[in-house]
Design a protein around this motif. Structure first.
Motif, PDB file in Angstrom:
ATOM      1  N   LYS A 262       8.496  26.620 -31.414  1.00 61.44           N
ATOM      2  CA  LYS A 262       9.734  26.445 -32.173  1.00 61.44           C
ATOM      3  C   LYS A 262       9.775  25.114 -32.922  1.00 61.44           C
ATOM      4  N   GLY A 263       8.675  24.343 -32.832  1.00 62.77           N
ATOM      5  CA  GLY A 263       8.613  23.074 -33.551  1.00 62.77           C
ATOM      6  C   GLY A 263       9.211  21.901 -32.809  1.00 62.77           C
ATOM      7  N   GLN A 264       9.494  22.064 -31.513  1.00 64.07           N
ATOM      8  CA  GLN A 264      10.077  20.986 -30.714  1.00 64.07           C
ATOM      9  C   GLN A 264       8.981  20.046 -30.219  1.00 64.07           C
ATOM     10  N   LEU A 265       9.245  18.747 -30.279  1.00 61.81           N
ATOM     11  CA  LEU A 265       8.293  17.746 -29.798  1.00 61.81           C
ATOM     12  C   LEU A 265       8.556  17.465 -28.326  1.00 61.81           C
ATOM     13  N   LEU A 266       7.494  17.574 -27.496  1.00 61.45           N
ATOM     14  CA  LEU A 266       7.589  17.332 -26.065  1.00 61.45           C
ATOM     15  C   LEU A 266       6.539  16.302 -25.662  1.00 61.45           C
ATOM     16  N   VAL A 267       6.925  15.373 -24.795  1.00 62.82           N
ATOM     17  CA  VAL A 267       5.955  14.420 -24.260  1.00 62.82           C
ATOM     18  C   VAL A 267       5.228  15.083 -23.105  1.00 62.82           C
ATOM     19  N   ASN A 268       3.899  15.032 -23.114  1.00 63.51           N
ATOM     20  CA  ASN A 268       3.114  15.611 -22.037  1.00 63.51           C
ATOM     21  C   ASN A 268       2.771  14.561 -20.987  1.00 63.51           C
ATOM     22  N   GLU A 269       1.983  13.569 -21.355  1.00 65.36           N
ATOM     23  CA  GLU A 269       1.601  12.522 -20.408  1.00 65.36           C
ATOM     24  C   GLU A 269       1.144  11.289 -21.160  1.00 65.36           C
ATOM     25  N   MET A 270       0.975  10.192 -20.409  1.00 63.57           N
ATOM     26  CA  MET A 270       0.485   8.962 -21.008  1.00 63.57           C
ATOM     27  C   MET A 270      -0.763   8.506 -20.273  1.00 63.57           C
ATOM     28  N   ALA A 271      -1.564   7.721 -20.970  1.00 62.80           N
ATOM     29  CA  ALA A 271      -2.758   7.108 -20.376  1.00 62.80           C
ATOM     30  C   ALA A 271      -2.690   5.616 -20.673  1.00 62.80           C
ATOM     31  N   PRO A 272      -2.585   4.763 -19.651  1.00 65.27           N
ATOM     32  CA  PRO A 272      -2.443   3.320 -19.882  1.00 65.27           C
ATOM     33  C   PRO A 272      -3.795   2.647 -20.125  1.00 65.27           C
TER      34      PRO A 272
END
Length: 381
Positions: A262-272
């Protein structure tokens, strides 16, 4: 500022550690590496390899005695080791950022506290949670879903597909973990990552977004410039900056994003730390993500992240070695391909043995070159 000639340290001697060492040494910094593997890739290029456990007191004290500052190659180093070093010398990024990134449940909650959208999820800490996990706040958690260990999961490891609620109990038992998160599987339009560097004074610079294509849970290709709407890229940069600011982060940070159907932006994960999807920067940018890692660690001004050429990065996995050494002559016949091999002695299916960067005036042409190479090698997708 920590200037060339001072010794730097890094916990972790895999390919990311190796690339950090090469960048640091090119800039005039000797590097000590702590890694328990005697054959780790960074050992071949480091000034000193401390072959010991990450929490070995003598090895940590040696780093504290000889290094002006220390960083980490990956987020799953023991928190106790980072806290020990933080009391003695600069450690960038700090232990708190690593602690959040190594726990999926804590990481997802942290994103939500910042007002960032994630896929719906529920935390499972005991068998009784399995019976109630399908209730996400006031609405049922949508299926199909993925059950993931909260720690030590990467490249598709530590995960189970859960098609319906009836499969959840068996999946929980098969993971054999004290804690997991159940995350709804999102219908994806695209995946991409934002890599930034943040300096001691809070200044941030961003690399061009990389559009990522995975195969069996492992990154296959990163395409730059990303074929992602600019509005979503801008939104993602703002989200990544919010994360870095909240952590008072110093170093290189990668944040992975989903774009839903639907074009929604979602945060998955981060890598420091530097990220696999940022390897394109070694050949295609003015300064690589590893150059920035050195600069941020040493308190230096951050460098130019400008893209010099469109590029596609492709991982070389151990599967390619099943029939023997790959035909490097065939690969090197392509003049626009840059080869990076990590020097790992054992090739196993799914193990990252190296990568190639294909540079071309258009990313689509670079993709075509890599697809030709894949066909020549009879490399299945």
């Amino acid at each position: 500022m920590i200037l060339p000639g001072a010794t730097l340290g890094i916990l972790g001697g895999g390919q990311l550690g190796q690339m950090f060492v090469l960048a640091a040494r090119r800039m005039g910094y000797p590097v000590w590496v702590l890694d328990p593997d005697p054959d780790c890739p960074a050992a071949a290029v480091a000034d000193q390899h401390l072959c010991a456990a990450y929490d070995d007191p003598a090895a940590l004290q040696a780093l504290a005695d000889h290094c002006a500052a220390v960083t980490a190659e990956f987020e799953n180093v023991p928190a106790s080791a980072m806290h020990y070093l933080e009391k003695r010398i600069p450690v960038r990024p700090g232990a708190e950022a690593l602690a959040i990134a190594q726990d999926r449940a804590r990481e997802k909650s942290f994103f939500q506290e910042l007002g960032l959208e994630t896929a719906p999820f529920a935390v499972l800490r005991q068998m009784e949670d399995v019976t109630t996990a399908v209730q996400h706040t006031t609405e049922p958690l949508p299926f199909p879903a993925i059950l993931k260990t909260t720690r030590f999961g990467y490249d598709g490891k530590g995960q189970r597909e859960v098609a319906t609620a009836s499969e959840l109990a068996a999946a929980w038992k098969s993971l054999n973990t004290p804690e997991a998160i159940l995350e709804s599987r999102i219908q994806l339009q695209q995946e991409f990552s934002i890599i930034l560097a943040r300096a001691v004074d809070g200044l941030m610079v961003f690399y061009p977004a990389a559009e990522n294509i995975h195969h069996q849970g492992v990154l296959d290709l990163s395409i730059v410039p990303a074929r992602v709407p600019e509005a979503l890229q801008t939104q993602a940069r703002h989200s990544a900056a919010r994360i870095a600011t909240a952590l008072d982060y110093v170093g290189v940070l990668a944040v992975e994003f989903f774009v839903s159907a639907k074009g929604q932006l979602l945060v998955n994960e981060m890598a420091p730390r530097p990220h696999n999807s940022g390897h394109y920067s070694i050949d295609a940018c003015v300064s690589s993500q590893f150059d920035q890692q050195v600069r941020a660690l040493c308190g230096l001004p951050l460098a130019d992240t400008r893209l010099i050429s469109p590029v596609v990065m492709m991982n070389l996995l151990g599967d390619l070695w099943e029939a023997g050494e790959p035909d490097w002559q065939q690969l090197l016949q392509h003049p626009q391909i840059k080869l990076h091999l990590y020097g790992k002695k054992a090739a196993r299916p799914g193990r990252k043995m190296g990568h190639v960067n294909a540079l071309s005036p258009e990313a689509e042409r670079a993709l075509s070159v890599l697809e030709t190479l894949r066909q020549d090698w009879h490399w299945p997708r």
